[in-house]
Design an enzyme around this catalytic site. Structure first.
Site, PDB file in Angstrom:
ATOM      1  N   ARG A  31       0.842  -1.199   0.000  1.00 36.84           N
ATOM      2  CA  ARG A  31       0.000   0.000   0.000  1.00 36.84           C
ATOM      3  C   ARG A  31       0.873   1.242   0.000  1.00 36.84           C
ATOM      4  O   ARG A  31       1.766   1.401   0.829  1.00 36.84           O
ATOM      5  CB  ARG A  31      -0.905   0.012   1.235  1.00 36.84           C
ATOM      6  CG  ARG A  31      -1.653   1.317   1.470  1.00 36.84           C
ATOM      7  CD  ARG A  31      -2.892   1.408   0.602  1.00 36.84           C
ATOM      8  NE  ARG A  31      -3.531   2.711   0.624  1.00 36.84           N
ATOM      9  CZ  ARG A  31      -4.522   3.069   1.414  1.00 36.84           C
ATOM     10  NH1 ARG A  31      -5.005   2.212   2.288  1.00 36.84           N
ATOM     11  NH2 ARG A  31      -5.060   4.264   1.332  1.00 36.84           N
ATOM     12  N   ARG A  73      -5.878   1.066  -4.571  1.00 35.89           N
ATOM     13  CA  ARG A  73      -5.019   0.566  -3.510  1.00 35.89           C
ATOM     14  C   ARG A  73      -4.972  -0.957  -3.533  1.00 35.89           C
ATOM     15  O   ARG A  73      -5.933  -1.601  -3.915  1.00 35.89           O
ATOM     16  CB  ARG A  73      -5.480   1.054  -2.146  1.00 35.89           C
ATOM     17  CG  ARG A  73      -6.856   0.555  -1.805  1.00 35.89           C
ATOM     18  CD  ARG A  73      -7.653   1.398  -0.893  1.00 35.89           C
ATOM     19  NE  ARG A  73      -7.721   2.755  -1.366  1.00 35.89           N
ATOM     20  CZ  ARG A  73      -8.156   3.753  -0.638  1.00 35.89           C
ATOM     21  NH1 ARG A  73      -8.564   3.556   0.573  1.00 35.89           N
ATOM     22  NH2 ARG A  73      -8.206   4.963  -1.117  1.00 35.89           N
ATOM     23  N   ASP A 115      -6.487  -1.761   2.029  1.00 36.10           N
ATOM     24  CA  ASP A 115      -6.829  -0.731   3.003  1.00 36.10           C
ATOM     25  C   ASP A 115      -7.505  -1.451   4.160  1.00 36.10           C
ATOM     26  O   ASP A 115      -8.361  -2.315   3.932  1.00 36.10           O
ATOM     27  CB  ASP A 115      -7.788   0.277   2.367  1.00 36.10           C
ATOM     28  CG  ASP A 115      -8.167   1.405   3.296  1.00 36.10           C
ATOM     29  OD1 ASP A 115      -7.272   1.973   3.936  1.00 36.10           O
ATOM     30  OD2 ASP A 115      -9.366   1.726   3.378  1.00 36.10           O
ATOM     31  N   ASP A 119      -9.496  -0.460   7.665  1.00 30.86           N
ATOM     32  CA  ASP A 119     -10.034   0.580   8.537  1.00 30.86           C
ATOM     33  C   ASP A 119     -10.600  -0.045   9.799  1.00 30.86           C
ATOM     34  O   ASP A 119     -11.288  -1.069   9.736  1.00 30.86           O
ATOM     35  CB  ASP A 119     -11.164   1.341   7.839  1.00 30.86           C
ATOM     36  CG  ASP A 119     -10.670   2.250   6.732  1.00 30.86           C
ATOM     37  OD1 ASP A 119      -9.537   2.756   6.833  1.00 30.86           O
ATOM     38  OD2 ASP A 119     -11.421   2.461   5.761  1.00 30.86           O
TER      39      ASP A 119
END
Length: 171
Positions: free
Chosen positions: A88, A97, A100, A102
């Protein structure tokens, strides 16, 4: 990494749209386990249209619930390290990307500090987060709203389960 005395449950959302995303997810889930965030539940892999910056390939997204002794900041550090291992590079907001990760929720903690806000501040606006999360935790309450109810308020056009990617992650 700092730790908390009692294990907590945290919800994470993984996404990506470049490279071999399904294998990146599988590797990331193993790295989460190895790093102290044991994956307890995993959604299907969802194919989702890009959000924010729409001139790019569709994304794949998956939600997971992890059990961890890591503090919120230590969990974020682990997620960022796994992203870097997957190649990344943060070039543009909402851009393509490889991976990711989160943090959506961390038990019922509300936290706002530089670089880390829990619950994720825009999660209730994003179908690509809500659809996979509703699959595994429809009754979860975030900011006073059940995830399943929040999903009913967003545009889910173009969201589908990617059976092939789901099979790869599950293997």
């Amino acid at each position: 990494m700092s730790a908390v005395s009692e294990p907590v449950l945290a919800a994470l959302c993984l996404g990506g749209n470049t490279g071999d995303v399904a294998h990146a997810f599988a590797d990331a889930l193993q790295a989460l386990d190895a790093g102290g965030a044991q994956v307890e539940q995993r959604s299907s892999v969802w194919r989702t249209p890009p959000w924010g910056k729409t001139d790019q390939p569709d994304f794949r997204n998956i939600a997971v619930i992890v059990r961890t002794h890591l503090s919120p900041r230590a969990l974020l550090d682990l997620c960022l390290a796994i992203e870097r291992q997957a190649g990344r590079v943060r070039l543009e907001r909402w851009g393509p990307r490889t991976l990711d990760i989160d943090i959506l929720t961390y038990d019922d903690v509300a936290l706002h500090e530089p670089g880390l806000t829990i619950p994720h501040p825009r999660m209730l606006e994003r179908a690509f987060v809500l659809a996979p999360l509703a699959e595994i935790a429809p009754q979860m309450v975030v900011a006073g709203v059940q995830v399943a109810d929040a999903l009913q308020t967003v545009d889910t056009t173009g969201l589908t389960i990617d059976a092939e990617a789901t099979a790869i992650v599950a293997s």
